[in-house]
Design a protein around this motif. Structure first.
Motif, short mmCIF file in Angstrom:
data_model
loop_
_atom_site.label_atom_id
_atom_site.label_comp_id
_atom_site.label_asym_id
_atom_site.label_seq_id
_atom_site.Cartn_x
_atom_site.Cartn_y
_atom_site.Cartn_z
N UNK A 54 -4.35 -24.18 4.32
CA UNK A 54 -4.79 -23.04 6.02
C UNK A 54 -5.79 -21.64 5.33
N UNK A 55 -6.17 -21.98 4.03
CA UNK A 55 -6.79 -21.03 3.23
C UNK A 55 -8.82 -20.92 3.39
N UNK A 56 -9.25 -19.56 4.12
CA UNK A 56 -10.17 -19.84 4.52
C UNK A 56 -10.80 -18.90 5.58
N UNK A 57 -11.64 -18.38 6.32
CA UNK A 57 -11.54 -17.93 6.67
C UNK A 57 -13.26 -17.57 7.38
N UNK A 58 -13.65 -17.04 8.46
CA UNK A 58 -15.47 -16.83 8.73
C UNK A 58 -15.44 -15.46 8.50
N UNK A 59 -16.52 -15.73 7.89
CA UNK A 59 -17.50 -14.35 7.04
C UNK A 59 -17.89 -13.33 8.40
N UNK A 60 -17.45 -12.35 8.64
CA UNK A 60 -18.08 -11.37 9.14
C UNK A 60 -18.35 -9.48 9.22
N UNK A 61 -18.37 -9.53 7.01
CA UNK A 61 -19.91 -8.46 7.05
C UNK A 61 -19.45 -8.42 4.57
N UNK A 62 -19.77 -7.96 4.88
CA UNK A 62 -20.87 -7.56 3.42
C UNK A 62 -20.50 -6.52 3.02
N UNK A 63 -20.56 -6.11 2.10
CA UNK A 63 -20.35 -4.46 1.32
C UNK A 63 -21.31 -4.91 -0.18
N UNK A 64 -22.17 -4.30 -0.54
CA UNK A 64 -22.57 -3.93 -0.83
C UNK A 64 -23.03 -2.84 -2.68
N UNK A 65 -22.19 -2.26 -1.69
CA UNK A 65 -22.24 -1.10 -2.50
C UNK A 65 -22.25 -0.63 -4.08
N UNK A 66 -20.79 -1.67 -4.43
CA UNK A 66 -20.59 -1.62 -5.95
C UNK A 66 -21.26 -2.18 -7.23
N UNK A 67 -20.32 -2.34 -7.60
CA UNK A 67 -21.25 -3.31 -9.18
C UNK A 67 -21.07 -5.06 -8.68
N UNK A 68 -20.16 -5.51 -7.74
CA UNK A 68 -20.14 -7.09 -7.41
C UNK A 68 -20.49 -7.26 -6.48
N UNK A 69 -20.75 -7.79 -5.23
CA UNK A 69 -20.96 -7.93 -3.80
C UNK A 69 -19.76 -8.37 -3.26
N UNK A 70 -19.01 -7.90 -1.63
CA UNK A 70 -18.36 -8.20 -1.33
C UNK A 70 -17.98 -8.64 0.05
N UNK A 71 -17.48 -10.29 0.31
CA UNK A 71 -17.99 -11.00 1.73
C UNK A 71 -16.29 -10.59 2.16
N UNK A 72 -16.37 -10.84 3.02
CA UNK A 72 -15.18 -10.28 4.50
C UNK A 72 -15.48 -10.29 4.98
N UNK A 73 -14.20 -10.45 5.89
CA UNK A 73 -13.90 -11.69 7.37
C UNK A 73 -12.91 -11.83 7.57
N UNK A 74 -12.50 -12.57 8.55
CA UNK A 74 -11.08 -13.14 9.57
C UNK A 74 -10.33 -14.21 9.00
N UNK A 75 -9.52 -14.70 8.74
CA UNK A 75 -8.80 -15.79 8.22
C UNK A 75 -8.36 -16.53 9.25
N UNK A 76 -7.82 -17.32 9.88
CA UNK A 76 -7.31 -18.52 11.29
C UNK A 76 -5.94 -17.48 11.93
N UNK A 77 -5.50 -16.73 11.43
CA UNK A 77 -4.86 -16.31 12.68
C UNK A 77 -5.78 -14.81 13.39
N UNK A 78 -6.45 -14.39 11.85
CA UNK A 78 -7.15 -13.32 12.32
C UNK A 78 -8.57 -13.39 13.70
N UNK A 79 -8.95 -14.96 13.41
CA UNK A 79 -9.94 -15.47 14.08
C UNK A 79 -9.92 -15.63 15.46
N UNK A 80 -8.69 -16.14 15.85
CA UNK A 80 -7.61 -16.39 17.16
C UNK A 80 -7.30 -15.40 17.77
N UNK A 81 -7.68 -14.20 16.93
CA UNK A 81 -6.83 -12.38 17.29
C UNK A 81 -7.68 -11.89 18.19
#
Length: 271
Positions: A54-81
């Motif tokens: 169940x480890x995983x999720x769907x990509x919903x955004x990015x943050x490239x303002x810091x030293x390293x890029x960040x990828x964010x999104x929703x996990x399976x419960x978030x996707x169902x929500x």
């Protein structure tokens, strides 16, 4: 941790070593990963996952303002929500009669995930359930209209059944496995190589269910949609993994469409 990432069509691209945290449950439903700077950022709607878990999720955004890029999104419960179900037209509440697996299948079908979600596992007990508001604090806002996850959670609480989810397949999909076990934990432990990072998702709502004057089956209901450019209409263009739904409860409105359009525009602009 080593994860697989896909393109927007959910076809595997390759493996990635990324540090982060995946939260699944009634109150935590998102993820954030520190992404290697030598790899292109994954597409919106793509999947990052560990096969068969169940480890995983769907990509919903990015943050490239810091030293390293960040990828964010929703996990399976978030996707169902992100997908909302409600009663049939002319009915005050939605009532389903089936075995446990059948009820989950009906909820998934009503939420219309565009083939990204499937249901498997034991049939389980047969019962009838009417989806109404709940006072359970973990379920959050739930009334005549509620998220698909809240609907499943309500059944879990009231009928002593449970679900687990796994990512996999080609293209990648989320499979919900039904079980009759009564031992459910919303805070399953993840591998110890996960670095704790808490975030809140900032994805734009593109489907707003506006609830106006009246009660029960007589209540005014209007569906509004945003396209990819933010234009609002009553025709849906973003579906399946791209749909992000919410409700707008405004019983005092005498101009529901005008107020709903304004609220949806504000949600779109603030994301």
């Amino acid at each position: 941790m080593e994860l697989t990432y896909t393109d927007a069509g959910r076809r595997d691209i390759g493996l990635v070593e990324a540090e982060g945290d995946f939260d699944c449950g009634a109150s935590e439903d998102d993820f954030e990963l520190t992404w290697p700077s030598n790899l292109p950022l994954p597409a919106f709607g793509s999947v990052i996952y560990r096969e068969g878990t169940d480890i995983g999720g769907i990509v919903r955004g990015w943050d490239t303002t810091g030293d390293a890029p960040k990828v964010s999104g929703v996990t399976w419960t978030g996707f169902l929500s992100e997908h909302v179900i409600g009663p049939n037209k002319g009915q005050a509440y939605l009532t389903l009669n089936d075995v446990w697996r059948g009820i989950v299948s009906q909820l998934v079908s009503r939420a219309d995930f565009g083939g990204v979600v499937s249901v498997a596992g034991a049939d389980g007990p047969s019962f009838s359930h009417t989806f109404k508001g709940s006072r359970d604090s973990a379920q959050g806002e739930a009334g005549r209209y509620m998220s698909c996850w809240n609907a499943i959670w309500q059944c879990m609480l009231e009928h002593s059944v449970t679900v687990r989810a796994v990512w996999g397949g080609d293209p990648v999909r989320l499979t919900i496995n039904c079980d009759t076990s009564t031992d459910w934990s919303a805070t399953d432990e993840l591998p110890t190589d996960a670095l704790t990072v808490r975030i809140k998702r900032k994805s734009a709502v593109n489907h707003l269910i506006c609830l106006g004057a009246g009660e029960g089956a007589a209540r005014e209901v209007l569906h509004l949609y945003c396209d990819k450019s933010g234009s609002i209409s009553t025709k849906q263009s973003q579906k399946g993994p791209w749909e992000i739904a919410d409700t707008y409860d405004y019983p005092g409105s005498t101009t529901l469409e005008k107020d709903g359009r304004k609220h949806l525009k504000e949600l779109w602009q603030s994301a």
